[in-house]
Design an enzyme around this catalytic site. Structure first.
Site: not given
Lengths: 569, 569
Positions: B426-428
């Site tokens: 998550h978040e890249g």
């Protein structure tokens, strides 16, 4: 549509184009067999695995066995699958025909069984344990014991376990305290607690045959005092319960469909296998088989994870090439992104390399000789530990390739990861395998096992275009091994044993890739191009990892010995 | 007894003995603070985390939020914990006093929040998301929006989310299709589907403030057409439900206690944040904070895993030293076995190194300057990705150190692993961070960010006894970076971006270890000896991993570009 369980094309390549298992039929033991019978068993394995094993893999995970204090409840699909498996005859695939076996080569049996391990590792575990139990008794039991215990196992009526660990004695079997008392009639009574017993209790079979390590009164301390006993759950004649009770089930991160039991033996009727004091020796017969089975299971789970990730990466459209400028251009399948390719290609190299290794090991079993036995003995810790680490990484990559979806339980890959996590622990942790390799396997017989292994690797590398770094690695590993043992100090030689296992493991898999590239030759077609690609990848992207490991070993670093525990925090 | 959640001793060392955060109180912003107030917030964080967060961590995992079609049910401990957290004032720890914030330095806030992330990552996520949401609105919202949305968040009445991803657009935000329609009164209506929305629906708060990326009719394709909207779950005046409905909950491998939602926006009343077309720019404000938060969460989970493993390794007795001959000798604590020490020491180096990095990054935020901003910007992908990989490995080691027990759900470490697995996604994803680092951060401004980073690393290395290999690695990384970009071909430069991220990450953590060794000096005591030990370990056992990575990058290898997808299988 290709199977996402396992690749029959790859199995055919490895068995027929590389190992040439057809030539085994020239041996008397396999004379009844042919390419046709091998194919038939491979076909039926895939069929049963896909039809009766794979569909309840997630259900197994979501519905663990439960124990209400009286009996263990397991989803009905498991019993059905095991019944179909037993009816196929595959449980006795490699055993003698006189005992109802099929006398299939181990390499073919291994390939067959991989279908079940990949489709449903938890359900297949019952079969694997029963097979290992039967093999041990065939090797060390009396004819009478074989008749009474093994034959019902092969008929699918009985199942088997191995009872080694205790709550205080997992990796350290010398601390086993379960005791056995000899009775006037020559039988024994066993009392003690056993832990981590897979298949330890359930209603899947009429009877469960436990093979139990215990210590007869007066036996010496340590592993030399261990004897091996057959302890059936029920009396074979009366069907009455023996003194074996289920104290509880363990609940694991993965492998949830296999009951894993804490068993209490109390004055349980038992009979000795072979002679007193040789229990661990017999058990190693089963453990070596189990270790190869664990390595195979790790390969199988990694392989199915890879196939799922590959299918997803081809289907899932997202993003554009880094050099693309037009945001309105349609997205591409993620298999086009280099980092996704990196994970796929790495995974391919791990799972196909691991598969080659487990089939190579099985093929050694099919051609027993002092040399082949020594080579297999040397390779066993690598066959067990390498796939447990690296094919697990293939499952980790499979989660990552699926992105957020892969992290959900709507997709199967997170379960593959969780199931595979056990393989670095059971049947001897990776750390134990490292000590076995560097402390025993490469030193015994004056280093004959390592010399033989390196000879085989060099013979392959010398005829390969990719061989130069592999030859260099062989020389380095030999020199490092000699240097480590030059002072004859086990504590110092073994302090970085895991780095040694990692380096030796990657070298062995590089060898497996040179072998596969050689078998592929310059044949046309995507399949062969893929083999050449993965061989190049492994030699250029993976093998270099061993440089820093061998540097560390060569440096004689003893940081891990010298530290004081209090410094850790 | 030491906490197994986190180490206050280590936090004190890093904050006071290394970063010297007390000197921040000379700045006007922090003038009201002192060592005493910092300590008080650290004390209360530990207290609340241990009392109100840690005890329901496993319960959260076993009892996921459920959705009956009407409302989401969450175990009551979560609401209680979040209430206590809000009452502590920590949600607005770094915010301006005029908005009810505490104006604590980010470094101290980060240290405080790590207690909650380590104690219960799933419950703490609600607070983290709300804080990020509030920060974004403080930076880019109007005074009116701050009053209406942020203030109730800080009071604990509202919670917040970030709604970026859609089912077809995860990593690729340019494919976002949710649309917004401008109304006559200047407000907007938003319609579309959003995916992976943590905290997306629940009854933990009076209202949920969604920050939604959407495309206004007529906006250009790609990320430049994205605008950012505030979409509350309920109308602030009437309390009536807005057009946001929960389409379903995702069920994950870990992080199970945080609701993760599929949300359907249908003609939902919305208001614009800032200007149209600048949505992604605003969102990056939140995402950079979130990325550091994710890195911190990965550190926290790895740290608690390490502390659990260390406690277990000291308590669990099994086996004897390899050189011991007497099987009757008592077993030793497993912390005495070199391979267990290897895993512990590696884990210590990962989690304490990662902790140093996240606090260093937070400390840069506390001292804004063009140079510090550039350095933080350059470091952000490493702060996010490195702990996600390596502190996760600490949790993996924690399972392995616990052996079979660690694989069961009776012990907490398997959950730490599962929870931590999300942080690489998550978040890249890690792969996205690699492209960000090599494709953007080290190239922008003529390579000023990398030059600055290497200057800082060299300055530390030049005064360290362990500095030589770190200096050499700086030179190599600079040369490799230049070589990769010499031809100006992004596809070729970025093909092995992940290897670059891995190499840069290990170099940065080596720097963090030299910094810690320097701060420890030759002070007496186990704590400081441990810092010197781990620094030595990292430089001698870990840093050499980057050699083969840089070799690969230097070779210009483009295997991953050149292959044909069909070769993969």
């Amino acid at each position: 549509m290709n199977s996402t369980v396992l690749s029959r094309r790859d199995l055919d390549f490895l068995l027929y184009e590389w190992l040439d298992v057809e030539k085994l039929t020239a041996r008397e033991r396999f004379a009844e067999h042919s390419r046709e019978t091998f194919d038939a068993f491979l076909d039926v394995s895939q069929q049963i695995a896909e039809r009766d094993f794979a569909p309840h893999n997630r259900k197994n995970d979501l519905n663990e066995p439960t124990f209400d204090g009286t009996r263990v409840e397991i989803i009905p699909e498991v019993a059905h699958a095991l019944r179909v498996f037993a009816e196929s005859g595959l449980l006795g695939a490699t055993m003698d025909a006189e005992h109802g076996g099929l006398q299939l080569p181990h390499a073919v049996q291994r390939a067959c069984f991989l279908w079940f391990q990949a489709a449903n590792t938890a359900t297949s575990a019952y079969a694997m344990l029963t097979g290992g139990n039967a093999h041990l008794l065939l090797a060390h039991g009396t004819d009478e014991q074989i008749r009474r215990f093994v034959h019902p196992m092969l008929e699918g009526r009985f199942t088997g376990t191995m009872c080694l660990s205790e709550p205080q004695a997992g990796s350290s079997l010398s601390d086993v305290t379960t005791r056995a008392t000899r009775q006037a009639d020559g039988s024994y009574r066993v009392t003690g607690g056993k832990m981590w017993i897979s298949g330890g209790d359930h209603e899947l079979s009429e009877n469960i045959i436990h093979l139990v390590l215990a210590r007869v009164a007066g036996a010496p301390a340590g592993v030399k005092g261990l004897s091996l006993f057959i302890v059936p759950k029920r009396d074979l004649a009366t069907g009455e319960r023996n003194g074996v009770t289920l104290a509880g089930l363990n609940h694991k991160m993965g492998y949830r469909g296999t009951t894993n039991a804490v068993l209490a033996f109390e004055d349980a009727a038992a009979e000795l296998v072979g002679e007193e004091g040789r229990g661990l020796q017999y058990m190693f017969h089963m453990m070596n088989e189990a270790r190869i089975g664990v390595g195979s299971g790790a390969v199988a789970l990694g392989y199915t994870g890879y196939l799922h990730a590959l299918a997803y990466a081809r289907e899932r459209q997202q993003g554009r090439p880094v050099a693309a400028k037009d945001p309105a251009a349609p997205p591409v399948p993620i298999v086009d992104h280099p980092d996704v390719r990196r994970m796929l290609l790495a995974s391919k190299s791990y799972v196909e390399g691991g598969l080659a290794l487990v089939l190579y090991a099985a093929n050694l079993l099919d051609q027993p000789s002092p040399e082949n036995d020594l080579l297999l003995d040397t390779l066993t810790p690598i066959v067990k530990a390498w796939p447990s680490q690296w094919c697990r990484l293939a499952d980790d990559h499979a989660i990552q390739i699926h992105g957020g979806y892969g992290y959900t339980r709507e997709y199967p890959v997170e379960q593959f990861y969780r199931d595979n996590r056990l393989n670095s622990i059971h049947e001897g942790t990776d750390g134990i395998q490292a000590l076995d390799l560097l402390g025993r396997k490469v030193t015994q017989g004056g280093g004959a096992g390592l010399a033989l292994l390196l000879d085989r690797i060099r013979a392959t590398a010398q005829k390969s275009e990719l061989g130069a770094p592999v030859l260099a690695a062989c020389d380095r590993l030999a020199a490092t091994t000699a240097k480590l043992w030059a002072a004859g100090d086990p504590a110092k030689a073994l302090v970085n044993a895991t780095a040694y296992l990692d380096a030796a493991g990657h070298l062995v898999i590089a060898w497996m890739w040179l072998e596969q590239a050689d078998a592929a030759g310059d044949s046309a077609g995507d399949f062969y191009a893929g083999k050449r690609l993965a061989a190049t990848y492994f030699v250029t992207h993976e093998l270099p990892r061993i440089g820093p490991l061998l540097d560390l070993l060569d440096s004689g670093d003893t940081l891990l010995l010298d530290l004081e525990d209090a410094w850790l925090g």
